[in-house]
Design a protein around this motif. Structure first.
Motif, PDB file in Angstrom:
ATOM      1  N   PRO A 316       0.824  -1.275  -0.082  1.00  0.00           N
ATOM      2  CA  PRO A 316       0.055  -0.337  -0.253  1.00  0.00           C
ATOM      3  C   PRO A 316       0.165   1.514   0.147  1.00  0.00           C
ATOM      4  CG  PRO A 316      -1.413  -1.714   1.076  1.00  0.00           C
ATOM      5  CD  PRO A 316       0.109  -2.425   1.397  1.00  0.00           C
ATOM      6  N   PRO A 317       1.846   1.260   0.690  1.00  0.00           N
ATOM      7  CA  PRO A 317       2.341   2.974   0.816  1.00  0.00           C
ATOM      8  C   PRO A 317       3.412   2.995  -0.964  1.00  0.00           C
ATOM      9  CG  PRO A 317       3.789   1.286   2.731  1.00  0.00           C
ATOM     10  CD  PRO A 317       2.414   0.602   1.960  1.00  0.00           C
ATOM     11  N   ARG A 318       3.853   1.742  -1.695  1.00  0.00           N
ATOM     12  CA  ARG A 318       3.853   1.792  -2.453  1.00  0.00           C
ATOM     13  C   ARG A 318       2.700   2.501  -3.974  1.00  0.00           C
ATOM     14  NH1 ARG A 318       7.161  -2.115   0.053  1.00  0.00           N
ATOM     15  NH2 ARG A 318       9.221  -0.728  -0.401  1.00  0.00           N
ATOM     16  N   MET A 319       1.342   2.759  -3.036  1.00  0.00           N
ATOM     17  CA  MET A 319       0.515   2.990  -4.710  1.00  0.00           C
ATOM     18  C   MET A 319       0.721   4.487  -4.548  1.00  0.00           C
ATOM     19  SD  MET A 319      -0.787   0.045  -5.253  1.00  0.00           S
ATOM     20  CE  MET A 319      -1.616   1.463  -6.776  1.00  0.00           C
ATOM     21  N   TRP A 320       0.731   5.206  -3.889  1.00  0.00           N
ATOM     22  CA  TRP A 320       0.405   6.846  -3.914  1.00  0.00           C
ATOM     23  C   TRP A 320       1.857   7.870  -3.401  1.00  0.00           C
ATOM     24  CZ3 TRP A 320      -2.489   6.173  -8.042  1.00  0.00           C
ATOM     25  CH2 TRP A 320      -3.707   5.622  -8.474  1.00  0.00           C
ATOM     26  N   GLY A 321       2.266   8.672  -3.579  1.00  0.00           N
ATOM     27  CA  GLY A 321       2.922   9.555  -3.023  1.00  0.00           C
ATOM     28  C   GLY A 321       2.904   8.918  -1.588  1.00  0.00           C
ATOM     29  N   TYR A 322       2.715   8.882  -0.582  1.00  0.00           N
ATOM     30  CA  TYR A 322       2.528   9.017   0.923  1.00  0.00           C
ATOM     31  C   TYR A 322       3.792   9.543   1.465  1.00  0.00           C
ATOM     32  CZ  TYR A 322      -1.705   6.376   1.176  1.00  0.00           C
ATOM     33  OH  TYR A 322      -3.322   5.879   0.804  1.00  0.00           O
ATOM     34  N   PRO A 323       3.989  11.047   2.184  1.00  0.00           N
ATOM     35  CA  PRO A 323       4.860  11.847   2.491  1.00  0.00           C
ATOM     36  C   PRO A 323       5.324  10.852   4.176  1.00  0.00           C
ATOM     37  CG  PRO A 323       3.391  12.729   2.747  1.00  0.00           C
ATOM     38  CD  PRO A 323       2.589  11.788   2.376  1.00  0.00           C
ATOM     39  N   ASN A 324       4.559  10.520   4.529  1.00  0.00           N
ATOM     40  CA  ASN A 324       4.677   9.447   5.747  1.00  0.00           C
ATOM     41  C   ASN A 324       4.146   8.414   6.136  1.00  0.00           C
ATOM     42  OD1 ASN A 324       5.796  12.482   7.556  1.00  0.00           O
ATOM     43  ND2 ASN A 324       3.815  13.200   6.367  1.00  0.00           N
ATOM     44  N   TRP A 325       4.044   7.036   6.377  1.00  0.00           N
ATOM     45  CA  TRP A 325       3.433   6.159   6.406  1.00  0.00           C
ATOM     46  C   TRP A 325       4.060   5.730   7.835  1.00  0.00           C
ATOM     47  CZ3 TRP A 325      -0.135   3.847   4.040  1.00  0.00           C
ATOM     48  CH2 TRP A 325      -0.694   2.420   3.777  1.00  0.00           C
ATOM     49  N   TYR A 326       2.823   4.833   8.069  1.00  0.00           N
ATOM     50  CA  TYR A 326       3.623   3.656   9.171  1.00  0.00           C
ATOM     51  C   TYR A 326       3.228   2.703   9.002  1.00  0.00           C
ATOM     52  CZ  TYR A 326       4.086   1.136  13.307  1.00  0.00           C
ATOM     53  OH  TYR A 326       4.766  -0.254  13.997  1.00  0.00           O
ATOM     54  N   GLY A 327       3.099   1.876   8.668  1.00  0.00           N
ATOM     55  CA  GLY A 327       2.488  -0.377   8.783  1.00  0.00           C
ATOM     56  C   GLY A 327       2.713  -0.463   9.819  1.00  0.00           C
ATOM     57  N   GLU A 328       2.439  -2.381  10.330  1.00  0.00           N
ATOM     58  CA  GLU A 328       2.746  -3.137  11.231  1.00  0.00           C
ATOM     59  C   GLU A 328       1.475  -4.266  10.813  1.00  0.00           C
ATOM     60  OE1 GLU A 328       3.359  -1.804  15.131  1.00  0.00           O
ATOM     61  OE2 GLU A 328       1.400  -3.002  15.800  1.00  0.00           O
ATOM     62  N   ASP A 329       2.177  -5.188  10.812  1.00  0.00           N
ATOM     63  CA  ASP A 329       1.055  -6.741  10.761  1.00  0.00           C
ATOM     64  C   ASP A 329       1.964  -7.450  11.924  1.00  0.00           C
ATOM     65  OD1 ASP A 329       1.137  -5.744   8.060  1.00  0.00           O
ATOM     66  OD2 ASP A 329       2.297  -7.294   7.004  1.00  0.00           O
ATOM     67  N   ARG A 330       0.349  -7.914  12.610  1.00  0.00           N
ATOM     68  CA  ARG A 330       0.525  -9.044  13.622  1.00  0.00           C
ATOM     69  C   ARG A 330      -0.007 -10.631  13.241  1.00  0.00           C
ATOM     70  NH1 ARG A 330      -1.867  -6.119  18.790  1.00  0.00           N
ATOM     71  NH2 ARG A 330      -3.918  -7.313  17.669  1.00  0.00           N
ATOM     72  N   VAL A 331       0.625 -11.365  14.262  1.00  0.00           N
ATOM     73  CA  VAL A 331       0.333 -12.729  13.707  1.00  0.00           C
ATOM     74  C   VAL A 331      -0.864 -13.043  14.815  1.00  0.00           C
ATOM     75  CG1 VAL A 331       0.460 -14.950  13.771  1.00  0.00           C
ATOM     76  CG2 VAL A 331       1.305 -13.626  12.362  1.00  0.00           C
ATOM     77  N   LEU A 332      -2.179 -13.202  14.768  1.00  0.00           N
ATOM     78  CA  LEU A 332      -3.280 -14.124  15.519  1.00  0.00           C
ATOM     79  C   LEU A 332      -2.967 -15.661  15.482  1.00  0.00           C
ATOM     80  CD1 LEU A 332      -3.497 -10.948  15.948  1.00  0.00           C
ATOM     81  CD2 LEU A 332      -5.928 -12.025  17.140  1.00  0.00           C
ATOM     82  N   ARG A 333      -2.247 -16.008  16.755  1.00  0.00           N
ATOM     83  CA  ARG A 333      -2.602 -17.816  16.222  1.00  0.00           C
ATOM     84  C   ARG A 333      -4.136 -18.386  17.056  1.00  0.00           C
ATOM     85  NH1 ARG A 333       1.877 -19.686  14.092  1.00  0.00           N
ATOM     86  NH2 ARG A 333       3.501 -18.349  13.847  1.00  0.00           N
TER      87      ARG A 333
END
Length: 726
Positions: A316-333
């Protein structure tokens, strides 16, 4: 040689496919084959107390019943399981008493006939000691991993979000989905010429052979894995399946050919699938629609025992010209089988959530969704700062908008109606997918009579890989496609790298072209000329040589010196999307028109227009087919598909293709496809990038956004059902 657009050509294997001549693994005749059937666990977690197989062994035709006692000496590591990239699906059932998930095999019945094997499997009685379990990530008992699986950050997203004038803060839910390819998972094992021959529909024959050898205690050269044709893979057939080692070991123990075709109902519990996921999206923009920040937090369901990790935040951050971005993925087992790669594995759910959120932001700003995307187009990657090798997404948007008639879109949602009273809506969704490549070992032989044989790495899953190879041989050597033999998917002709992740074309096309160019150069030396016109075999015949051969190791951009040795060992080697000088992606823009019957809430996708930027198009027919297939998957995701798990028993209730609802012909309207068709020669000599995965990315978002435009209702879960709209 210049890269000109490829002319319209039929698939090289079109006639054979229509006649049913290419055989899937389970269709290949094997003399004296015994049939096998598994007995699935009927509990979600616990231990086996005992197995009574007396009644099964008494069934006429049953030859043997295998249990965990027969397979307790399996050798198990992530490597032998064929997991690639990061740790993945690596559980081997029937290796002990423990039950890790419902439906896993607890016994294997071998019989003279399929009917006897099925009856025998039904007669096996298993006594269990049940343990408490958690079936869904929303339940108490789901285990949250302490550390995020993936984190991506640039700038100060929280501060930029707080300061922005327009914001959205939304949560989108994506359900569990199952592959259901036409060809069900199967394994046939038998000895031939001193080797254990494995016939299995796989996207990675070398890893299958090497993995099975490690599990059952044989040397890799003692096994030959063959998978020249698949009836669909979509990421489900990337490694060793739960039944593979059971059948292989049983064939060794009995010294008899054995075949097992897993019933579709069991595959909902033993095969990989797209996991449930929850997406929290916060986007912010200025008054003119300029994006200021994106914050993207994702939870993904996983099993308790394997390591398949989410990568939702990468694209998603590669799609558009975001000057600021934070992404986080978590796993729920939880207590389920391990999920895995399913067409556009994380990219599809991520595009659904973020492209729908972007549509909400455009609505909040009061700007047209297409204009907002065009205003935030970018030539460089916001995360690494590297330029894109090629990005024509703006052209995709403009062309797609013209094709769908975007100027007819109602600015105010819920206000456009057809003559029969249906509400009409238009929506847009965009996507990207990494442009990757893999190494290949290639042998090309051209005979003076025009016959041509090429062996290389790759697996034909119906995507048209043979047509891609043929195109480059036709372009460079002028070969006759009717005299071409393309040998792929078999470890006897060379090492087979995994065909997945949309790098099939990016691997096969430049490999075939490089081999053809090398053979052409050798032929020019023989005839002592700088160039020639016409078919190469005519020139070869004039030299009075019967044939000319070349061998070539192709290492893609960004791969190390050990790439060829690694694929010989069944070790994954892929490059991209980040290369030393640039980032490389395929891009696509989808536009959808929906019609919603206001009294019943019934949604029909009447038209879709999709425009892709995937580099040079090798075969327009197969490329269009890929995009149309991706759109159909997008329709299914938006309006039909969901795996319904009963939390009381951990069982998928709709474990067949009658109740696991997928689109049929009557659900699909007009799908128009176009391509930019601009070679990306910075990436490889063929100028190609993949289209199979990107074809789906953004399609569901376009449909969901169109439903909002038609009805004024934002539905933030999939699939959209009639009760959501009435």
């Amino acid at each position: 040689m210049t890269l000109s657009p490829n002319p319209d050509r039929p698939r090289v294997d079109a006639r054979q496919k229509v006649l049913g001549e290419p055989l899937f693994a389970a269709d290949q005749p094997v003399e004296g084959v015994l049939h096998a059937m598994t007995v699935p666990a009927t509990i979600a977690k616990g231990r086996i107390r005992g197995i009574d197989s007396a009644a099964a062994r008494a069934v006429p035709g049953v030859v043997r019943v295998f249990t965990y006692e027969d397979f307790s000496n399996f050798q198990l590591t992530p490597a032998v399981r064929g997991a690639y990239g990061r740790p993945g699906k690596g559980y081997q059932p029937m290796n002990g008493l423990d039950i890790m998930h419902r439906g896993e095999p607890v016994a294997l019945v071998v019989a003279d006939t399929l009917e006897a094997a099925i009856e025998g499997a039904g007669a096996v009685v298993v006594d269990y000691e049940e343990a408490p379990f958690t079936a869904l990530m929303e339940e108490d008992g789901a285990e949250v991993e302490a550390a995020p699986s993936t984190q991506i950050a640039v700038g100060d997203a929280e501060a930029a979000f707080a300061a922005a004038q327009h914001k959205v803060n939304v949560e989108y839910l994506h359900p569990q989905q199952h592959h259901n390819p036409m060809e069900m998972i199967s394994t046939t094992a038998y000895f031939e010429g001193g080797q254990l021959r494995i016939l299995e529909g796989t996207q990675w024959a070398s890893a299958l052979a090497g993995g099975l050898a490690g599990i059952i205690g044989m040397e890799p050269q003692q096994l030959r894995a063959s998978s020249p044709y698949l009836g669909g893979g979509f990421g489900q057939k990337n490694g060793v399946q739960e039944q593979s080692a059971l059948v292989a070991r049983a064939a060794v123990e009995m010294d008899r050919p054995i075949k097992l075709v897993m019933p579709r109902g069991q595959l909902f519990h033993t095969a990989s699938y797209r996991p449930r996921s929850r997406h929290r999206v916060r986007l912010a923009a200025d008054a003119d629609g300029t994006l200021r920040a994106g914050i993207y937090l994702v939870d993904q369901q996983n099993s308790r025992y394997d390591g398949y990790g989410p990568l939702f935040g990468e694209t998603p951050p590669r799609m558009w010209g975001y000057p600021n971005w934070y992404g986080e993925d978590r796993v729920l087992r939880v207590d389920t089988q391990t999920p895995g790669h399913q067409r556009a594995p994380s990219e599809h759910p991520a595009s659904y959530a973020t492209e729908c959120a972007l549509d909400e932001l455009a609505h909040a700003v009061g700007i047209d969704p297409v204009e907002m995307r065009l205003a935030n187009d970018t030539a460089s990657d916001p995360i690494t700062g590297k330029p894109y090798s090629g990005r024509n997404l703006a052209d995709c948007l403009r062309r797609g908008a013209e094709m769908i008639g975007w100027d007819q879109r109602a600015r105010d949602a819920g206000t456009r109606q057809a003559e029969n009273g249906d509400l009409i809506g238009l929506g847009v969704g965009c996507g990207c997918y990494k442009a990757s490549m893999a190494p290949s070992v290639t042998t090309l032989r051209l005979s003076a009579n025009g016959a041509c044989t090429i062996s290389l790495s790759g697996h034909e899953m119906g995507q048209g890989l043979r047509s891609v190879v043929a195109a480059e041989l036709i372009n460079v050597l002028g070969i006759d496609p009717d005299k071409l033999d393309i040998q792929i998917g078999d470890t006897s002709v060379g090492p087979q790298a995994v065909t997945a992740g949309s790098w099939g074309t990016g691997t096969a096309a430049p490999t075939a072209r490089a081999a053809a160019l090398k053979l052409r150069d050798n032929l020019l030396e023989l005839i002592e000329r700088d160039d020639f016109e016409g078919p190469a075999h005519v020139q070869l015949a004039r030299t009075r040589r019967p044939s000319l051969s070349v061998e070539l190791n192709t290492v893609p951009l960004g791969a190390g010196e050990d790439a060829i040795n690694n694929i010989r060992k069944g070790i994954p080697v892929t490059t991209g999307p980040e290369y030393p000088e640039f980032m490389a992606f395929s891009w696509i823009a989808h536009f959808a028109e929906v019609r919603v019957e206001p009294s019943t809430g019934r949604v029909r996708v009447s038209r879709v227009a999709s425009v892709a930027d995937c580099g040079r198009v090798m075969n327009r027919r197969t490329a269009e087919s890929q995009v149309r297939g991706g759109v159909v998957w997008g329709v299914g995701a938006a309006l039909r598909e969901i795996g319904e798990t009963d939390p009381r028993f951990g069982r998928v209730l709709n474990n067949d293709i009658a109740e696991y609802v997928m689109p049929v012909n009557a659900d699909i309207g007009q799908i128009d496809v176009d391509f930019i068709d601009e070679p990306d020669t910075a990436l490889n000599i063929s100028g190609v990038k993949g289209v199979g995965e990107v074809a789906m990315v953004g399609a569901t978002a376009a449909i969901v956004n169109a439903v909002f435009n038609a009805t004024g209702k934002r539905i933030r879960h999939l699939p959209i059902r009639v009760e959501d709209l009435i």
